[in-house]
Design a protein around this motif. Structure first.
Motif, PDB file in Angstrom:
ATOM      1  N   LEU A 135       0.828  -1.211   0.000  1.00  0.00           N
ATOM      2  CA  LEU A 135       0.000   0.000   0.000  1.00  0.00           C
ATOM      3  C   LEU A 135       0.859   1.256   0.000  1.00  0.00           C
ATOM      4  O   LEU A 135       2.030   1.227   0.387  1.00  0.00           O
ATOM      5  CB  LEU A 135      -0.898   0.028   1.235  1.00  0.00           C
ATOM      6  CG  LEU A 135      -1.986  -1.021   1.334  1.00  0.00           C
ATOM      7  CD1 LEU A 135      -2.647  -0.963   2.705  1.00  0.00           C
ATOM      8  CD2 LEU A 135      -3.015  -0.812   0.239  1.00  0.00           C
ATOM      9  N   ARG A 136       0.252   2.354  -0.392  1.00  0.00           N
ATOM     10  CA  ARG A 136       0.897   3.667  -0.335  1.00  0.00           C
ATOM     11  C   ARG A 136      -0.037   4.609   0.422  1.00  0.00           C
ATOM     12  O   ARG A 136      -1.249   4.449   0.369  1.00  0.00           O
ATOM     13  CB  ARG A 136       1.185   4.193  -1.737  1.00  0.00           C
ATOM     14  CG  ARG A 136       2.168   3.285  -2.487  1.00  0.00           C
ATOM     15  CD  ARG A 136       2.583   3.811  -3.830  1.00  0.00           C
ATOM     16  NE  ARG A 136       3.365   5.027  -3.816  1.00  0.00           N
ATOM     17  CZ  ARG A 136       4.649   5.125  -3.444  1.00  0.00           C
ATOM     18  NH1 ARG A 136       5.281   4.076  -3.018  1.00  0.00           N
ATOM     19  NH2 ARG A 136       5.283   6.280  -3.494  1.00  0.00           N
ATOM     20  N   ILE A 137       0.560   5.580   1.103  1.00  0.00           N
ATOM     21  CA  ILE A 137      -0.217   6.566   1.847  1.00  0.00           C
ATOM     22  C   ILE A 137       0.423   7.929   1.615  1.00  0.00           C
ATOM     23  O   ILE A 137       1.633   8.039   1.412  1.00  0.00           O
ATOM     24  CB  ILE A 137      -0.287   6.220   3.352  1.00  0.00           C
ATOM     25  CG1 ILE A 137      -1.340   7.079   4.057  1.00  0.00           C
ATOM     26  CG2 ILE A 137       1.074   6.320   4.015  1.00  0.00           C
ATOM     27  CD1 ILE A 137      -1.745   6.552   5.420  1.00  0.00           C
ATOM     28  N   GLY A 138      -0.393   8.971   1.625  1.00  0.00           N
ATOM     29  CA  GLY A 138       0.114  10.315   1.435  1.00  0.00           C
ATOM     30  C   GLY A 138       0.837  10.814   2.682  1.00  0.00           C
ATOM     31  O   GLY A 138       0.558  10.373   3.800  1.00  0.00           O
ATOM     32  N   LEU A 139       1.766  11.739   2.471  1.00  0.00           N
ATOM     33  CA  LEU A 139       2.510  12.366   3.563  1.00  0.00           C
ATOM     34  C   LEU A 139       2.790  13.804   3.165  1.00  0.00           C
ATOM     35  O   LEU A 139       3.263  14.068   2.056  1.00  0.00           O
ATOM     36  CB  LEU A 139       3.827  11.626   3.815  1.00  0.00           C
ATOM     37  CG  LEU A 139       4.781  12.249   4.829  1.00  0.00           C
ATOM     38  CD1 LEU A 139       4.197  12.147   6.247  1.00  0.00           C
ATOM     39  CD2 LEU A 139       6.138  11.576   4.778  1.00  0.00           C
ATOM     40  N   TYR A 140       2.493  14.736   4.077  1.00  0.00           N
ATOM     41  CA  TYR A 140       2.804  16.132   3.796  1.00  0.00           C
ATOM     42  C   TYR A 140       4.275  16.412   4.067  1.00  0.00           C
ATOM     43  O   TYR A 140       4.879  15.834   4.968  1.00  0.00           O
ATOM     44  CB  TYR A 140       1.918  17.072   4.620  1.00  0.00           C
ATOM     45  CG  TYR A 140       0.535  17.227   4.052  1.00  0.00           C
ATOM     46  CD1 TYR A 140       0.343  17.557   2.708  1.00  0.00           C
ATOM     47  CD2 TYR A 140      -0.584  17.038   4.831  1.00  0.00           C
ATOM     48  CE1 TYR A 140      -0.920  17.691   2.178  1.00  0.00           C
ATOM     49  CE2 TYR A 140      -1.863  17.175   4.302  1.00  0.00           C
ATOM     50  CZ  TYR A 140      -2.012  17.502   2.974  1.00  0.00           C
ATOM     51  OH  TYR A 140      -3.266  17.634   2.435  1.00  0.00           O
ATOM     52  N   SER A 141       4.836  17.316   3.276  1.00  0.00           N
ATOM     53  CA  SER A 141       6.240  17.705   3.393  1.00  0.00           C
ATOM     54  C   SER A 141       6.477  18.413   4.720  1.00  0.00           C
ATOM     55  O   SER A 141       5.531  18.882   5.368  1.00  0.00           O
ATOM     56  CB  SER A 141       6.606  18.643   2.245  1.00  0.00           C
ATOM     57  OG  SER A 141       5.911  19.876   2.389  1.00  0.00           O
ATOM     58  N   PRO A 142       7.730  18.532   5.144  1.00  0.00           N
ATOM     59  CA  PRO A 142       8.012  19.271   6.375  1.00  0.00           C
ATOM     60  C   PRO A 142       7.491  20.710   6.316  1.00  0.00           C
ATOM     61  O   PRO A 142       6.934  21.207   7.290  1.00  0.00           O
ATOM     62  CB  PRO A 142       9.539  19.244   6.471  1.00  0.00           C
ATOM     63  CG  PRO A 142       9.956  18.050   5.690  1.00  0.00           C
ATOM     64  CD  PRO A 142       8.943  17.918   4.594  1.00  0.00           C
ATOM     65  N   GLU A 143       7.658  21.359   5.160  1.00  0.00           N
ATOM     66  CA  GLU A 143       7.203  22.748   5.022  1.00  0.00           C
ATOM     67  C   GLU A 143       5.691  22.856   5.182  1.00  0.00           C
ATOM     68  O   GLU A 143       5.197  23.736   5.892  1.00  0.00           O
ATOM     69  CB  GLU A 143       7.626  23.312   3.650  1.00  0.00           C
ATOM     70  CG  GLU A 143       9.124  23.436   3.449  1.00  0.00           C
ATOM     71  CD  GLU A 143       9.805  22.146   3.005  1.00  0.00           C
ATOM     72  OE1 GLU A 143      11.042  22.119   2.962  1.00  0.00           O
ATOM     73  OE2 GLU A 143       9.103  21.155   2.710  1.00  0.00           O
ATOM     74  N   ARG A 144       4.950  21.968   4.541  1.00  0.00           N
ATOM     75  CA  ARG A 144       3.486  21.988   4.658  1.00  0.00           C
ATOM     76  C   ARG A 144       3.069  21.693   6.094  1.00  0.00           C
ATOM     77  O   ARG A 144       2.163  22.322   6.638  1.00  0.00           O
ATOM     78  CB  ARG A 144       2.873  20.958   3.697  1.00  0.00           C
ATOM     79  CG  ARG A 144       1.390  20.661   3.904  1.00  0.00           C
ATOM     80  CD  ARG A 144       0.513  21.855   3.540  1.00  0.00           C
ATOM     81  NE  ARG A 144      -0.867  21.674   3.936  1.00  0.00           N
ATOM     82  CZ  ARG A 144      -1.868  21.408   3.095  1.00  0.00           C
ATOM     83  NH1 ARG A 144      -1.641  21.287   1.810  1.00  0.00           N
ATOM     84  NH2 ARG A 144      -3.090  21.278   3.552  1.00  0.00           N
ATOM     85  N   SER A 145       3.740  20.736   6.730  1.00  0.00           N
ATOM     86  CA  SER A 145       3.390  20.360   8.102  1.00  0.00           C
ATOM     87  C   SER A 145       3.638  21.510   9.075  1.00  0.00           C
ATOM     88  O   SER A 145       2.830  21.751   9.979  1.00  0.00           O
ATOM     89  CB  SER A 145       4.185  19.124   8.524  1.00  0.00           C
ATOM     90  OG  SER A 145       3.916  18.054   7.650  1.00  0.00           O
TER      91      SER A 145
END
Length: 185
Positions: free
Chosen positions: A120-130
């Motif tokens: 499976l794959r899951i989304g992850l927000y970048s450090p900047e977005r987080s």
């Protein structure tokens, strides 16, 4: 097949009751309602599996994303997962805290990573977005989370211009991030 759902059993030449019997006998593990995986499969994070299975657009966000990027010492009690506003929040058994984010900015700073131990794959927000999200949602998350993450990100060589380009495109983020950058740099 890593993850098996009861509606997929006819494609594999088995019935739903065969799957349920195999789970009862210990050949399959029940991750959550309607989500099974072989008992001999490699170790994996069941919360991530359930989030990615229930919503393909699920994205790790906020404190969980900051922890993934090693930008905070906070350990979230539930996985923070974002889905686009207007979609239904699924009923889950796992420790998942669902967040509804605007469709217009949902993909900003988003990438996909594999769920360890699965296909499976899951989304992850970048450090900047987080970091930008931590500042704009500081009333709910606490004022220290964004500030401490920003301090660590800058210490590691983060580029303020990259952060400001993300913050400028998110509502209520530009001002607080700019102020914090002025104080910290």
């Amino acid at each position: 097949m890593e993850i098996l759902r009861p509606e997929q059993t006819p494609d594999l030449g088995m019935s739903k009751s065969t799957l349920y019997r195999a789970a009862r006998d210990g050949r399959y593990e029940r991750i959550a309602r309607g989500i099974y995986r072989p008992a001999d499969a490699p170790a994996a994070d069941w919360d991530w599996i359930e989030a990615a299975t229930r919503r393909p657009e699920a994205t790790i966000c906020l404190t969980s994303a900051l922890a993934h990027h090693d930008l905070t010492d906070s350990i979230p009690d539930a996985v923070d997962v974002a889905i686009p506003r207007g979609t239904r929040i699924p009923a889950t058994r796992s420790a998942i805290k669902w967040h509804l984010l605007a469709k217009q900015t949902f993909d900003l700073g988003r990438s996909e990573i594999p769920v360890p131990g699965t296909e499976l794959r899951i989304g992850l927000y970048s450090p900047e977005r987080s970091i930008a999200d931590a500042f704009r949602l500081r009333g709910d998350l606490g004022y220290e989370l964004g500030r401490d993450a920003l301090r660590e990100w800058l210490r590691r060589g983060g580029k303020p211009a990259q952060l400001m380009s993300i913050a400028a495109r998110l509502p209520r983020a530009r001002g607080p991030v700019l102020h914090a950058l002025e104080v910290l740099t």
